[in-house]
Structures are given as C-alpha cells and as structure tokens.
Design a protein around this motif. Structure first.
Motif, PDB file in Angstrom:
ATOM      1  N   PHE A  24       1.449  -4.934  -2.266  1.00 42.84           N
ATOM      2  CA  PHE A  24       0.734  -4.276  -1.165  1.00 42.84           C
ATOM      3  C   PHE A  24       0.994  -4.981   0.162  1.00 42.84           C
ATOM      4  O   PHE A  24       1.217  -4.338   1.185  1.00 42.84           O
ATOM      5  N   LYS A  25       0.943  -6.302   0.153  1.00 49.72           N
ATOM      6  CA  LYS A  25       1.165  -7.050   1.398  1.00 49.72           C
ATOM      7  C   LYS A  25       2.585  -6.834   1.910  1.00 49.72           C
ATOM      8  O   LYS A  25       2.802  -6.622   3.111  1.00 49.72           O
ATOM      9  N   PRO A  32       4.084   1.489   7.928  1.00 53.10           N
ATOM     10  CA  PRO A  32       2.861   2.240   7.650  1.00 53.10           C
ATOM     11  C   PRO A  32       2.961   3.146   6.427  1.00 53.10           C
ATOM     12  O   PRO A  32       1.958   3.437   5.783  1.00 53.10           O
ATOM     13  N   VAL A  33       4.160   3.613   6.135  1.00 51.44           N
ATOM     14  CA  VAL A  33       4.392   4.442   4.948  1.00 51.44           C
ATOM     15  C   VAL A  33       5.663   3.937   4.281  1.00 51.44           C
ATOM     16  O   VAL A  33       6.725   3.913   4.917  1.00 51.44           O
ATOM     17  N   VAL A  34       5.549   3.524   3.029  1.00 45.83           N
ATOM     18  CA  VAL A  34       6.697   2.969   2.316  1.00 45.83           C
ATOM     19  C   VAL A  34       6.735   3.571   0.921  1.00 45.83           C
ATOM     20  O   VAL A  34       5.717   3.567   0.209  1.00 45.83           O
ATOM     21  N   VAL A  44       0.479   4.401   1.580  1.00 50.41           N
ATOM     22  CA  VAL A  44      -0.156   4.057   2.857  1.00 50.41           C
ATOM     23  C   VAL A  44      -1.130   2.925   2.546  1.00 50.41           C
ATOM     24  O   VAL A  44      -2.055   3.110   1.754  1.00 50.41           O
ATOM     25  N   THR A  45      -0.919   1.764   3.157  1.00 51.77           N
ATOM     26  CA  THR A  45      -1.637   0.562   2.728  1.00 51.77           C
ATOM     27  C   THR A  45      -2.478  -0.088   3.824  1.00 51.77           C
ATOM     28  O   THR A  45      -3.202  -1.046   3.547  1.00 51.77           O
ATOM     29  N   ARG A  46      -2.375   0.404   5.073  1.00 46.04           N
ATOM     30  CA  ARG A  46      -3.115  -0.225   6.164  1.00 46.04           C
ATOM     31  C   ARG A  46      -4.468   0.454   6.346  1.00 46.04           C
ATOM     32  O   ARG A  46      -4.576   1.682   6.303  1.00 46.04           O
ATOM     33  N   ALA A 309      -5.784  -1.433   1.427  1.00 51.84           N
ATOM     34  CA  ALA A 309      -6.488  -1.402   2.713  1.00 51.84           C
ATOM     35  C   ALA A 309      -7.639  -2.397   2.737  1.00 51.84           C
ATOM     36  O   ALA A 309      -7.929  -3.012   3.775  1.00 51.84           O
ATOM     37  N   ASN A 310      -8.286  -2.587   1.595  1.00 53.74           N
ATOM     38  CA  ASN A 310      -9.380  -3.552   1.509  1.00 53.74           C
ATOM     39  C   ASN A 310      -8.891  -5.000   1.499  1.00 53.74           C
ATOM     40  O   ASN A 310      -9.706  -5.929   1.546  1.00 53.74           O
TER      41      ASN A 310
END
Length: 393
Positions: A24-25, A32-34, A44-46, A309-310
């Motif tokens: 995730f990091k 923003p999108v991978v 989407v991870t942010r 995101a958390n």
C-alpha cells in the motif's frame, strides 16, 4: 496533462494476504491510481482521494456488473446507488439504530459474551479467534438477523466462505464453490424463518425487511442477509481481536484505558483504523475522469483501499502504530457517504462497551502466549486469524 495509470507487476498475491501495508505504501507513493497486477485491480490508496470518490457516487458508482460481490451474493444494496440503495438500506436500518442497539440488543449481546467467556475462563489459556471472538460475533449476528437454530460455527463458515468468494480476485475455483454452497445455506435458513418474522414483528433485520414499505422481495432479503453475514460477522470478530491485541502490545495505553473506562470507545476507533477489518471495496467509473491527475476511463473499476487510506502518512503520523492518543481525525474503517456501514453502532457497542471490557475483567492478567504466534492475514478483509493467550485462572 493527465498521467496514465501506473502498473505494479512484481507483487505476489500472497504478499497482499500476508501484509499489504508495504505494498500500500509503495502504491500510495507511486501515484493516486495504480494497477496491481496480482490483485487484477486499480488501487486508490490515498485518504483524500478515497473521500473525494465517496462524495461523487454519480461518477464512481457502486452499481458494478464486474463486482465479485454480485457474483457471489446476487444484486445487493452494497452494489446499488440512489433510490435503489436508499430503499434497501431503509429496510434494515430500523434494526441497527443506536437506540435499538441499546434497548434491544445490548442485554442479549452481554448474555452471549458472558456465556462464551464462562466456557473458557477456568482454563487459563485459549486461542481467541476460535474460542472467543468468532462465537461471540456469530451468535450476536444470528440474534440480530432473526435466525433460530443456526449454530455459530455454521454462521462463521458461511461468513468466511462469502468473504473469500467476494475477494476471490485470483478466481480460485474451490473458493468459488465454497461461496456458492454458503449462499445456498443462507437462503435455506432465511426460508425457514420468513413466516415467523412476517407474522410476529420484532426488532430483527429479517422482520424489519418484511415490515418495510415497500416490503423487500425474497431475492432482496437473500442478498442483503448474505451481505450482513459476510461483512457483519467478520468485522465484529476481527475488531474484538484487534482491540485486544493493540492493548496487549501497548501496556501503557492499556493501563490508561483500565484507569479511565471512558477511553474504551477511543481505543476501539484506533483499533479499526490500525487494522481495518474491511480493507477494500470497488467502484465503477461512469465517465472518463481524473483522480488527482491520473486519467481513468469510463467502465473501469477502481478499488478503494480504505485499509491503505487509514495508513496514509499524509493524514496519520506513524500510521503503523496503535496509538489511541494520536491526534483525533476521522478514519474510513466504516466507509463513508451513503454506504457508511449500517452495523457501525452494533460493532461499537458489542466490541468496546461489552465484549472486550468483559474479557479483561474476567480473564485476569490476560497476555499473549507468545507474540510470535499471532497471525494476521488478508487485505480485502483483514484481521487476526490466530491469537493464543494465557491468563491467571
């Protein structure tokens, strides 16, 4: 100028299951999108991007023909938007409101916790996934659904099979078979209870769905009861274990909670931020759009990785740490927007007000048998799967 979606193709699916946070990091820092090839999804991870997407359901739709959840469970409220979603959500909400939880479900949940703990407290040792958290979560959910005569082990098996099927992005045929079998079992259990709840209105979800205006169809009831079993059982089970683990690994924070019981709720919120039981859910684009400068085309599916995101270090300092005294900020463990988790108040009450305080009160000097034996697994759904403990019996 828009950027293209970047791709990560050197991550194994097992890496996500074992510990998704390094992935995730890496993905969060990359863009923003991978697209992560092993998961066959654009992530989407942010935190801010996930929140923005949840505020724009017209562009990022839950109506998703590609969703595994629809394949496993059937058309359900999690994969609907607008009035269709609102009607089905309104049919279950009366059973899950804070006042109903307090009046109707708190005492039965307290009795369940007392019974489960009574069966182990004389032993001085237990594996908490199987002997504590799973039976508490399964029995409490069965009551709230309105099931009678369904063993907690059957509930747990159904839940895990539906979870595995809904996260089966590697298209494993055995996982798909077990999910189909679980879905059939849930439908049979619903069929056995329909006439009772139709004729005898009560606070259960089945009764609420039958008394709704308009009343829900049998197909809607099937699908949304499966959603509740798939998400509601594991979320509560995993939250119980995660909160216990976070406190046992941080004795100073634990001591503060014991000294100030008003902190139990704060500790719960940090636990579900730290290890989010539901880690990802998909959205489908209804038009070409940019997500923080990256172009994603109409019809594509993105995975909102709320577990990532958390752990977004742009929002949370030292996100890998369990710290119930961190700066107070909202998290996404229960989602956001119109799809905010319907069972949030049940989970908060059962975990932070009843089950975990009772565990620490009754199992004196509770401690991990060996920290190295603790197992945590999953990424679409994540939580402790093996947690041996001992205490002074």
């Amino acid at each position: 100028m828009s950027e293209a979606v970047k791709v990560v193709d050197d991550v194994a699916f097992e890496d996500l299951l074992a510990n998704p946070y390094p992935v995730f990091k890496r993905v969060r820092d990359l863009g923003p999108v991978v697209k992560v090839e092993a998961a066959n999804i654009m992530m989407v991870t942010r935190f801010d991007d996930v929140m923005a997407i949840e505020r724009d359901p017209e562009t990022f739709s839950s109506v998703n023909p590609q969703s595994l959840l629809n394949t496993v469970i059937g058309p359900n409220l999690m994969r609907k938007d607008g009035e269709d979603h609102a009607r089905e959500r309104a049919a279950i909400d009366p059973s899950l409101r804070p006042g109903v939880v307090k009046r109707c479900w708190a005492d039965p949940m307290r009795a369940i916790c007392d019974d489960v703990i009574s069966q182990i407290e004389h032993k001085g040792e237990a594996e908490l996934f199987e002997e504590l958290a799973a039976p508490i979560a399964a029995r409490a959910l069965a009551d709230i659904l309105g099931f009678d005569g369904v063993d907690w082990r059957t509930m747990a098996l159904w839940s895990q099979s539906l979870i595995d099927g809904s996260g089966n992005y590697s298209h494993n045929p055995e996982i798909a078979r077990k999910a189909k079998e679980a879905a059939s079992g849930v439908e049979s259990a619903v069929d056995r209870m329909l006439s009772h709840h139709r004729d005898d209105p009560n606070p259960s979800m089945l009764s609420s769905m039958l008394q709704a205006d308009p009343a829900q169809t049998v197909e809607q009831i099937y699908a949304n009861i499966k959603v509740a079993i798939g998400g509601g059982l594991n979320e509560t089970r995993d939250s119980i274990l995660t909160l216990i683990l976070g406190l046992l690994q941080n004795p100073d924070q634990f001591a503060r909670v014991l000294a100030e019981p008003s902190l139990w709720g704060q500790a719960f919120e940090e636990a579900v931020r730290w290890i989010s039981p539901i880690g990802m859910y998909p959205r489908r684009l209804t038009r070409d759009t940019e997500i923080s400068g990256t172009l994603v085309r109409k019809g594509e599916q993105v995975g909102l990785c709320v577990g990532a995101a958390n752990h977004d270090d742009r929002r949370f300092n030292d996100p890998e740490k369990f710290d119930l005294f961190r700066e107070k900020k909202s998290h996404l463990a229960f989602g956001a927007g119109s799809h905010f988790c319907a069972g949030t108040w049940v989970s908060r009450a059962l975990v932070s007000q009843i089950a975990v305080p009772m565990v620490f009160e009754r199992l004196r000097n509770l401690r991990l048998r060996d920290p190295r034996l603790v197992r945590i697994r999953g990424w679409v759904f994540r939580g402790p799967t093996h947690m041996p403990v001992v205490w002074d019996a």
